[in-house]
Design a protein around this motif. Structure first.
Motif, mmCIF file in Angstrom:
data_model
loop_
_atom_site.group_PDB
_atom_site.id
_atom_site.type_symbol
_atom_site.label_atom_id
_atom_site.label_comp_id
_atom_site.label_asym_id
_atom_site.label_seq_id
_atom_site.Cartn_x
_atom_site.Cartn_y
_atom_site.Cartn_z
ATOM 1 N N GLY A 254 -5.036 -28.783 15.147
ATOM 2 C CA GLY A 254 -6.530 -29.117 13.756
ATOM 3 C C GLY A 254 -5.817 -28.721 12.655
ATOM 4 O O GLY A 254 -4.888 -28.286 11.780
ATOM 5 N N LYS A 255 -7.027 -29.617 11.245
ATOM 6 C CA LYS A 255 -6.271 -28.933 10.452
ATOM 7 C C LYS A 255 -6.786 -27.468 9.435
ATOM 8 O O LYS A 255 -7.342 -27.288 9.673
ATOM 9 C CB LYS A 255 -7.044 -30.180 9.037
ATOM 10 C CG LYS A 255 -7.036 -29.887 8.096
ATOM 11 C CD LYS A 255 -7.886 -31.099 6.739
ATOM 12 C CE LYS A 255 -7.636 -30.455 5.450
ATOM 13 N NZ LYS A 255 -8.323 -31.661 4.807
ATOM 14 N N TRP A 275 -0.785 -32.098 10.881
ATOM 15 C CA TRP A 275 -2.490 -31.862 12.535
ATOM 16 C C TRP A 275 -2.454 -33.472 13.285
ATOM 17 O O TRP A 275 -2.197 -34.130 12.249
ATOM 18 C CB TRP A 275 -2.729 -31.176 11.528
ATOM 19 C CG TRP A 275 -3.714 -31.479 10.590
ATOM 20 C CD1 TRP A 275 -4.369 -32.483 10.436
ATOM 21 C CD2 TRP A 275 -3.525 -31.119 8.904
ATOM 22 N NE1 TRP A 275 -5.013 -32.846 8.802
ATOM 23 C CE2 TRP A 275 -3.932 -32.479 7.992
ATOM 24 C CE3 TRP A 275 -1.991 -30.198 8.053
ATOM 25 C CZ2 TRP A 275 -4.099 -31.504 6.455
ATOM 26 C CZ3 TRP A 275 -1.987 -29.750 7.004
ATOM 27 C CH2 TRP A 275 -2.721 -30.779 6.113
ATOM 28 N N SER A 277 -5.014 -33.867 13.932
ATOM 29 C CA SER A 277 -6.653 -33.899 14.382
ATOM 30 C C SER A 277 -7.230 -33.662 13.225
ATOM 31 O O SER A 277 -6.534 -32.419 12.987
ATOM 32 C CB SER A 277 -7.062 -33.528 15.357
ATOM 33 O OG SER A 277 -8.018 -32.284 15.637
ATOM 34 N N GLU A 278 -8.701 -33.622 12.740
ATOM 35 C CA GLU A 278 -9.427 -32.902 11.614
ATOM 36 C C GLU A 278 -9.282 -31.375 11.956
ATOM 37 O O GLU A 278 -9.975 -30.320 11.419
ATOM 38 C CB GLU A 278 -10.278 -33.870 10.999
ATOM 39 C CG GLU A 278 -9.599 -35.013 9.764
ATOM 40 C CD GLU A 278 -8.840 -34.405 8.824
ATOM 41 O OE1 GLU A 278 -9.099 -33.154 8.324
ATOM 42 O OE2 GLU A 278 -7.654 -34.855 8.507
ATOM 43 N N ASP A 279 -10.159 -31.925 12.962
ATOM 44 C CA ASP A 279 -11.186 -30.912 13.616
ATOM 45 C C ASP A 279 -10.397 -30.148 15.017
ATOM 46 O O ASP A 279 -11.354 -29.910 15.437
ATOM 47 C CB ASP A 279 -12.281 -31.156 14.171
ATOM 48 C CG ASP A 279 -12.794 -32.300 14.537
ATOM 49 O OD1 ASP A 279 -11.612 -32.796 14.960
ATOM 50 O OD2 ASP A 279 -13.801 -33.281 14.067
ATOM 51 N N GLY A 280 -9.865 -30.541 15.650
ATOM 52 C CA GLY A 280 -9.727 -30.071 16.921
ATOM 53 C C GLY A 280 -9.244 -30.751 18.083
ATOM 54 O O GLY A 280 -9.145 -30.130 19.626
ATOM 55 N N ASP A 281 -10.420 -32.166 17.408
ATOM 56 C CA ASP A 281 -10.792 -32.868 18.278
ATOM 57 C C ASP A 281 -9.670 -33.270 19.806
ATOM 58 O O ASP A 281 -8.899 -33.935 19.379
ATOM 59 C CB ASP A 281 -11.179 -34.246 18.063
ATOM 60 C CG ASP A 281 -12.007 -35.188 19.268
ATOM 61 O OD1 ASP A 281 -12.953 -35.162 20.065
ATOM 62 O OD2 ASP A 281 -11.165 -36.696 19.698
#
Ligand code: TXA
Ligand code: MG
Length: 331
Positions: A254-255, A275, A277-281
Protein backbone atom coordinates in the motif's frame (compact mmCIF):
# COMPACT_ATOMS: atom_id res chain seq x y z
CA UNK A 1 -18.79 -6.60 -33.75
CA UNK A 2 -15.33 -5.30 -32.95
CA UNK A 3 -12.85 -5.67 -35.79
CA UNK A 4 -10.22 -7.38 -33.68
CA UNK A 5 -12.76 -9.94 -32.45
CA UNK A 6 -13.61 -10.69 -36.06
CA UNK A 7 -9.89 -10.99 -36.95
CA UNK A 8 -9.34 -13.32 -33.99
CA UNK A 9 -12.22 -15.57 -35.03
CA UNK A 10 -10.92 -15.75 -38.60
CA UNK A 11 -7.41 -16.61 -37.40
CA UNK A 12 -8.72 -19.29 -35.01
CA UNK A 13 -10.92 -20.81 -37.73
CA UNK A 14 -7.89 -21.24 -39.96
CA UNK A 15 -5.89 -22.96 -37.20
CA UNK A 16 -3.86 -20.00 -35.90
CA UNK A 17 -3.15 -18.75 -32.39
CA UNK A 18 -4.37 -15.43 -31.00
CA UNK A 19 -4.06 -13.58 -27.69
CA UNK A 20 -7.33 -12.87 -25.89
CA UNK A 21 -8.20 -11.08 -22.67
CA UNK A 22 -9.81 -12.91 -19.78
CA UNK A 23 -10.71 -11.58 -16.34
CA UNK A 24 -7.62 -13.28 -14.87
CA UNK A 25 -4.73 -12.89 -17.34
CA UNK A 26 -4.37 -12.76 -21.13
CA UNK A 27 -4.55 -16.16 -22.81
CA UNK A 28 -2.88 -17.56 -25.92
CA UNK A 29 -5.72 -19.37 -27.64
CA UNK A 30 -6.18 -21.99 -30.35
CA UNK A 31 -8.98 -24.34 -31.43
CA UNK A 32 -8.77 -27.07 -28.77
CA UNK A 33 -10.19 -29.68 -31.17
CA UNK A 34 -7.41 -29.11 -33.75
CA UNK A 35 -4.19 -30.72 -32.55
CA UNK A 36 -2.03 -28.92 -35.10
CA UNK A 37 -3.38 -25.57 -33.95
CA UNK A 38 -2.82 -26.49 -30.29
CA UNK A 39 0.75 -27.51 -31.13
CA UNK A 40 1.40 -23.91 -32.21
CA UNK A 41 0.62 -22.68 -28.67
CA UNK A 42 3.45 -24.81 -27.30
CA UNK A 43 5.81 -23.48 -29.99
CA UNK A 44 4.99 -19.82 -29.44
CA UNK A 45 5.25 -20.13 -25.63
CA UNK A 46 8.20 -22.53 -25.71
CA UNK A 47 6.19 -24.61 -23.26
CA UNK A 48 6.99 -28.29 -22.52
CA UNK A 49 4.47 -30.63 -24.13
CA UNK A 50 4.02 -32.41 -20.80
CA UNK A 51 2.09 -29.45 -19.51
CA UNK A 52 -1.68 -29.74 -20.11
CA UNK A 53 -3.84 -26.79 -21.18
CA UNK A 54 -7.14 -25.39 -19.94
CA UNK A 55 -10.19 -25.85 -22.18
CA UNK A 56 -12.21 -22.61 -22.30
CA UNK A 57 -15.93 -22.94 -23.03
CA UNK A 58 -18.74 -20.49 -23.69
CA UNK A 59 -21.14 -21.62 -20.98
CA UNK A 60 -22.33 -24.58 -18.95
CA UNK A 61 -24.28 -26.01 -21.91
CA UNK A 62 -20.89 -27.01 -23.40
CA UNK A 63 -19.76 -29.05 -20.38
CA UNK A 64 -21.26 -32.34 -21.51
CA UNK A 65 -19.70 -32.05 -24.96
CA UNK A 66 -16.19 -32.36 -23.53
CA UNK A 67 -16.40 -33.68 -19.98
CA UNK A 68 -17.54 -37.00 -18.56
CA UNK A 69 -19.16 -35.81 -15.34
CA UNK A 70 -20.62 -39.13 -14.18
CA UNK A 71 -18.44 -39.20 -11.04
CA UNK A 72 -18.58 -35.55 -10.05
CA UNK A 73 -21.80 -34.05 -11.43
CA UNK A 74 -23.35 -32.96 -8.11
CA UNK A 75 -20.25 -31.12 -6.96
CA UNK A 76 -19.36 -29.76 -10.39
CA UNK A 77 -22.76 -28.15 -10.84
CA UNK A 78 -22.49 -26.46 -7.47
CA UNK A 79 -19.19 -24.96 -8.57
CA UNK A 80 -20.59 -23.94 -11.95
CA UNK A 81 -23.75 -22.40 -10.49
CA UNK A 82 -21.80 -20.49 -7.87
CA UNK A 83 -18.86 -19.20 -9.88
CA UNK A 84 -19.25 -19.41 -13.68
CA UNK A 85 -18.49 -17.45 -15.71
CA UNK A 86 -15.55 -16.69 -13.46
CA UNK A 87 -12.00 -17.44 -12.36
CA UNK A 88 -12.25 -21.11 -11.39
CA UNK A 89 -11.12 -24.09 -13.45
CA UNK A 90 -12.41 -27.60 -12.75
CA UNK A 91 -10.43 -30.74 -13.49
CA UNK A 92 -12.79 -33.52 -14.53
CA UNK A 93 -12.74 -36.69 -16.66
CA UNK A 94 -12.44 -35.90 -20.36
CA UNK A 95 -14.38 -37.17 -23.36
CA UNK A 96 -12.57 -38.75 -26.31
CA UNK A 97 -13.23 -35.77 -28.61
CA UNK A 98 -10.45 -33.79 -26.87
CA UNK A 99 -7.06 -34.41 -28.49
CA UNK A 100 -4.31 -35.84 -26.25
CA UNK A 101 -2.10 -32.78 -26.82
CA UNK A 102 -4.55 -30.62 -24.82
CA UNK A 103 -4.42 -32.83 -21.73
CA UNK A 104 -0.83 -34.07 -22.13
CA UNK A 105 -2.20 -37.58 -22.54
CA UNK A 106 -4.07 -37.49 -19.23
CA UNK A 107 -7.64 -38.81 -18.91
CA UNK A 108 -8.76 -35.60 -17.24
CA UNK A 109 -9.34 -32.14 -18.63
CA UNK A 110 -9.29 -28.68 -17.08
CA UNK A 111 -12.44 -26.72 -18.03
CA UNK A 112 -13.09 -23.06 -17.47
CA UNK A 113 -15.71 -20.50 -18.48
CA UNK A 114 -13.94 -17.13 -18.52
CA UNK A 115 -15.74 -13.95 -17.56
CA UNK A 116 -14.65 -11.51 -20.23
CA UNK A 117 -17.05 -10.16 -22.79
CA UNK A 118 -14.58 -10.28 -25.70
CA UNK A 119 -13.31 -13.79 -24.97
CA UNK A 120 -16.91 -15.00 -24.70
CA UNK A 121 -17.84 -13.27 -27.96
CA UNK A 122 -15.04 -15.15 -29.73
CA UNK A 123 -16.16 -18.47 -28.20
CA UNK A 124 -19.79 -17.85 -29.11
CA UNK A 125 -18.97 -17.21 -32.77
CA UNK A 126 -16.37 -19.96 -33.12
CA UNK A 127 -18.58 -22.57 -31.47
CA UNK A 128 -15.51 -24.68 -30.61
CA UNK A 129 -13.60 -24.68 -27.30
CA UNK A 130 -10.32 -22.79 -27.00
CA UNK A 131 -7.21 -24.21 -25.39
CA UNK A 132 -5.46 -21.26 -23.78
CA UNK A 133 -2.55 -21.01 -21.39
CA UNK A 134 -1.44 -17.63 -20.13
CA UNK A 135 0.09 -15.60 -22.98
CA UNK A 136 3.64 -15.40 -21.62
CA UNK A 137 6.84 -17.19 -22.56
CA UNK A 138 6.98 -20.34 -20.40
CA UNK A 139 8.13 -19.53 -16.86
CA UNK A 140 7.83 -15.75 -17.22
CA UNK A 141 5.36 -13.39 -15.55
CA UNK A 142 1.78 -13.74 -16.85
CA UNK A 143 0.42 -10.75 -18.84
CA UNK A 144 -2.47 -8.66 -17.55
CA UNK A 145 -2.43 -6.11 -20.39
CA UNK A 146 -2.33 -6.45 -24.19
CA UNK A 147 0.87 -4.37 -24.18
CA UNK A 148 2.62 -6.98 -22.01
CA UNK A 149 1.66 -9.72 -24.47
CA UNK A 150 3.01 -7.62 -27.33
CA UNK A 151 6.32 -7.06 -25.57
CA UNK A 152 7.05 -10.73 -24.90
CA UNK A 153 5.22 -12.72 -27.61
CA UNK A 154 4.34 -10.02 -30.15
CA UNK A 155 6.47 -11.51 -32.94
CA UNK A 156 4.76 -14.91 -32.76
CA UNK A 157 1.11 -13.81 -32.79
CA UNK A 158 -0.89 -12.16 -35.58
CA UNK A 159 -3.85 -11.00 -33.51
CA UNK A 160 -3.86 -9.59 -29.99
CA UNK A 161 -7.32 -8.53 -28.83
CA UNK A 162 -7.02 -5.64 -26.37
CA UNK A 163 -9.66 -5.93 -23.67
CA UNK A 164 -8.00 -3.53 -21.24
CA UNK A 165 -6.27 -4.52 -18.00
CA UNK A 166 -7.49 -7.79 -16.46
CA UNK A 167 -9.83 -7.26 -13.51
CA UNK A 168 -8.50 -10.12 -11.34
CA UNK A 169 -4.84 -10.16 -12.39
CA UNK A 170 -3.93 -13.68 -11.18
CA UNK A 171 -4.65 -16.98 -12.96
CA UNK A 172 -7.81 -18.93 -12.12
CA UNK A 173 -8.12 -21.18 -9.11
CA UNK A 174 -7.64 -24.80 -10.25
CA UNK A 175 -9.85 -27.33 -8.47
CA UNK A 176 -9.21 -31.03 -9.01
CA UNK A 177 -12.60 -32.76 -8.91
CA UNK A 178 -11.36 -36.21 -9.89
CA UNK A 179 -10.43 -37.16 -6.29
CA UNK A 180 -12.74 -38.24 -3.46
CA UNK A 181 -12.14 -34.86 -1.80
CA UNK A 182 -11.85 -31.85 -4.16
CA UNK A 183 -8.42 -30.29 -3.99
CA UNK A 184 -6.98 -26.93 -5.00
CA UNK A 185 -3.98 -27.35 -7.29
CA UNK A 186 -3.46 -23.62 -7.82
CA UNK A 187 -4.91 -20.91 -5.54
CA UNK A 188 -6.68 -17.95 -7.12
CA UNK A 189 -9.31 -15.30 -6.52
CA UNK A 190 -11.89 -17.95 -5.62
CA UNK A 191 -10.68 -19.16 -2.25
CA UNK A 192 -10.89 -22.52 -0.46
CA UNK A 193 -13.46 -21.01 1.92
CA UNK A 194 -15.67 -19.83 -0.95
CA UNK A 195 -15.44 -23.27 -2.57
CA UNK A 196 -16.22 -25.06 0.69
CA UNK A 197 -19.30 -22.97 1.24
CA UNK A 198 -20.49 -23.46 -2.35
CA UNK A 199 -20.08 -27.22 -1.98
CA UNK A 200 -21.45 -27.38 1.53
CA UNK A 201 -18.44 -29.45 2.60
CA UNK A 202 -14.94 -28.65 3.70
CA UNK A 203 -12.25 -29.09 1.05
CA UNK A 204 -8.61 -29.69 1.85
CA UNK A 205 -6.59 -26.55 2.61
CA UNK A 206 -4.24 -25.55 -0.18
CA UNK A 207 -0.82 -26.99 0.33
CA UNK A 208 1.87 -25.50 -1.85
CA UNK A 209 3.57 -28.33 -3.71
CA UNK A 210 7.02 -27.46 -4.86
CA UNK A 211 7.80 -30.67 -6.71
CA UNK A 212 9.84 -30.69 -9.89
CA UNK A 213 7.22 -32.78 -11.63
CA UNK A 214 3.86 -31.37 -10.52
CA UNK A 215 0.45 -31.77 -12.17
CA UNK A 216 -0.07 -28.02 -12.64
CA UNK A 217 2.72 -25.76 -13.85
CA UNK A 218 1.40 -23.29 -11.30
CA UNK A 219 2.88 -25.83 -8.87
CA UNK A 220 6.39 -25.56 -10.24
CA UNK A 221 8.74 -24.34 -7.56
CA UNK A 222 10.06 -21.70 -9.94
CA UNK A 223 7.57 -19.96 -12.14
CA UNK A 224 6.37 -16.49 -13.08
CA UNK A 225 10.02 -15.32 -12.82
CA UNK A 226 11.39 -11.91 -13.66
CA UNK A 227 14.88 -11.67 -15.18
CA UNK A 228 15.82 -9.14 -12.51
CA UNK A 229 16.63 -10.51 -9.07
CA UNK A 230 13.47 -10.51 -6.93
CA UNK A 231 13.72 -10.62 -3.14
CA UNK A 232 10.68 -10.69 -0.85
CA UNK A 233 10.33 -9.10 2.56
CA UNK A 234 7.75 -9.85 5.25
CA UNK A 235 4.42 -8.05 5.29
CA UNK A 236 4.63 -4.83 7.27
CA UNK A 237 8.44 -4.68 7.24
CA UNK A 238 9.89 -1.44 6.00
CA UNK A 239 13.49 -2.49 5.55
CA UNK A 240 15.24 -4.60 2.91
CA UNK A 241 15.81 -8.25 3.71
CA UNK A 242 19.33 -8.39 2.33
CA UNK A 243 22.06 -6.14 1.03
CA UNK A 244 21.83 -5.14 -2.60
CA UNK A 245 23.89 -3.64 -5.34
CA UNK A 246 22.83 -1.78 -8.49
CA UNK A 247 19.70 0.31 -8.83
CA UNK A 248 17.18 -0.77 -6.18
CA UNK A 249 13.37 -0.90 -6.51
CA UNK A 250 11.04 -1.48 -3.57
CA UNK A 251 7.41 -2.53 -4.04
CA UNK A 252 5.00 -2.14 -1.13
CA UNK A 253 1.45 -3.44 -0.75
CA UNK A 254 0.00 0.00 0.00
CA UNK A 255 0.97 3.65 -0.29
CA UNK A 256 3.40 4.48 2.51
CA UNK A 257 2.77 7.40 4.85
CA UNK A 258 6.31 8.58 4.30
CA UNK A 259 7.81 7.38 0.98
CA UNK A 260 10.99 9.39 1.63
CA UNK A 261 11.72 7.38 4.76
CA UNK A 262 11.16 4.12 2.88
CA UNK A 263 13.54 5.27 0.14
CA UNK A 264 16.17 5.94 2.77
CA UNK A 265 15.67 2.53 4.38
CA UNK A 266 16.06 0.84 1.01
CA UNK A 267 19.07 2.95 0.03
CA UNK A 268 17.39 4.17 -3.11
CA UNK A 269 15.76 7.25 -4.62
CA UNK A 270 12.17 8.20 -3.99
CA UNK A 271 11.26 7.48 -7.62
CA UNK A 272 12.17 3.81 -7.06
CA UNK A 273 9.54 3.24 -4.38
CA UNK A 274 6.30 1.70 -5.75
CA UNK A 275 3.04 0.42 -4.31
CA UNK A 276 0.47 -2.06 -5.61
CA UNK A 277 -2.56 -0.35 -4.09
CA UNK A 278 -3.46 2.93 -2.42
CA UNK A 279 -4.77 1.39 0.77
CA UNK A 280 -3.52 -2.21 0.93
CA UNK A 281 -6.66 -3.68 -0.71
CA UNK A 282 -5.90 -7.35 -1.37
CA UNK A 283 -7.72 -7.42 -4.73
CA UNK A 284 -5.86 -4.37 -6.02
CA UNK A 285 -2.54 -5.91 -4.94
CA UNK A 286 -3.40 -9.09 -6.89
CA UNK A 287 -4.62 -7.10 -9.91
CA UNK A 288 -1.48 -4.97 -10.18
CA UNK A 289 1.26 -7.43 -9.24
CA UNK A 290 2.18 -9.00 -12.60
CA UNK A 291 2.07 -5.70 -14.52
CA UNK A 292 4.31 -4.11 -11.88
CA UNK A 293 6.84 -6.95 -12.00
CA UNK A 294 7.06 -6.84 -15.77
CA UNK A 295 7.35 -3.06 -15.79
CA UNK A 296 10.17 -3.05 -13.23
CA UNK A 297 11.87 -5.97 -15.00
CA UNK A 298 12.46 -3.63 -17.92
CA UNK A 299 13.50 -0.73 -15.67
CA UNK A 300 17.24 -1.38 -15.43
CA UNK A 301 17.13 -2.43 -11.77
CA UNK A 302 19.78 -4.60 -10.12
CA UNK A 303 17.22 -5.87 -7.62
CA UNK A 304 13.49 -5.65 -6.90
CA UNK A 305 12.42 -5.90 -3.26
CA UNK A 306 8.74 -6.79 -2.89
CA UNK A 307 6.58 -6.91 0.22
CA UNK A 308 4.66 -10.17 0.80
CA UNK A 309 0.88 -9.74 1.15
CA UNK A 310 -1.15 -10.99 4.11
CA UNK A 311 -1.88 -14.68 3.58
CA UNK A 312 -5.67 -14.49 3.68
CA UNK A 313 -8.35 -14.51 0.97
CA UNK A 314 -6.86 -13.74 -2.43
CA UNK A 315 -3.59 -12.89 -0.63
CA UNK A 316 -2.86 -16.63 -0.45
CA UNK A 317 -2.76 -16.75 -4.27
CA UNK A 318 -0.75 -13.53 -4.58
CA UNK A 319 1.80 -14.75 -2.06
CA UNK A 320 1.99 -18.11 -3.81
CA UNK A 321 2.92 -16.40 -7.11
CA UNK A 322 5.51 -14.22 -5.39
CA UNK A 323 7.17 -17.14 -3.61
CA UNK A 324 7.50 -19.02 -6.90
CA UNK A 325 8.75 -15.93 -8.73
CA UNK A 326 11.43 -15.35 -6.10
CA UNK A 327 12.42 -19.03 -5.78
CA UNK A 328 14.89 -18.79 -8.67
CA UNK A 329 16.93 -16.26 -6.71
CA UNK A 330 16.99 -18.10 -3.40
CA UNK A 331 19.66 -20.63 -4.28
O1 TXA B 1 -6.71 -17.94 -15.53
C1 TXA B 1 -6.29 -18.88 -16.19
O2 TXA B 1 -6.48 -20.08 -15.86
C2 TXA B 1 -5.49 -18.55 -17.45
C3 TXA B 1 -6.42 -17.89 -18.46
C4 TXA B 1 -5.75 -17.62 -19.79
O3 TXA B 1 -7.57 -18.66 -18.63
N1 TXA B 1 -4.88 -19.73 -18.00
C5 TXA B 1 -3.82 -20.33 -17.42
O4 TXA B 1 -3.32 -21.40 -18.13
O5 TXA B 1 -3.32 -19.96 -16.39
P1 TXA B 1 -1.89 -22.04 -17.86
O6 TXA B 1 -1.69 -23.04 -18.93
O7 TXA B 1 -0.89 -20.98 -17.72
O8 TXA B 1 -2.10 -22.80 -16.53
C6 TXA B 1 -2.98 -23.90 -16.51
C7 TXA B 1 -2.60 -24.90 -15.48
C8 TXA B 1 -1.28 -25.51 -15.80
O9 TXA B 1 -0.46 -25.38 -14.64
C9 TXA B 1 -1.59 -26.96 -16.09
O10 TXA B 1 -0.57 -27.79 -15.65
C10 TXA B 1 -2.90 -27.17 -15.33
O11 TXA B 1 -3.57 -25.95 -15.48
N2 TXA B 1 -3.71 -28.21 -15.94
C11 TXA B 1 -4.32 -28.18 -17.13
N3 TXA B 1 -4.94 -29.35 -17.38
C12 TXA B 1 -4.73 -30.14 -16.31
C13 TXA B 1 -5.09 -31.47 -15.98
N4 TXA B 1 -5.81 -32.23 -16.80
N5 TXA B 1 -4.68 -31.95 -14.79
C14 TXA B 1 -3.95 -31.18 -13.94
N6 TXA B 1 -3.56 -29.91 -14.21
C15 TXA B 1 -3.94 -29.40 -15.38
MG1 MG C 1 0.77 -19.84 -17.06
Amino acid sequence: MRNDVFAAVRELERGGVVALPTETVYGLAANALDEVAVGKIFEVKRRPLLNPLILHIFDDSWVERYADTADCAARLWKIINSFWPGPITAIVKKKAIIPAIVTAGSGSVAIRCPNHELFREVLRICDFPLAAPSANPFGYVSPTTAEQVKQTLGDGIKVIVDGGPCSVGLESTILDMTQSVPKILRPGAITADAISSALGEKIADYEPIVANNPTASGQLKRHYCTHTKLVLFPHGNRKPATKASGKIAAVLNGKPVSPGEIAENFHTALENIFWLSEDGDAHAIARNLFAMLQRLDGGGYGIIFCERPLRMGIGIATDDRLLRAAAKFND
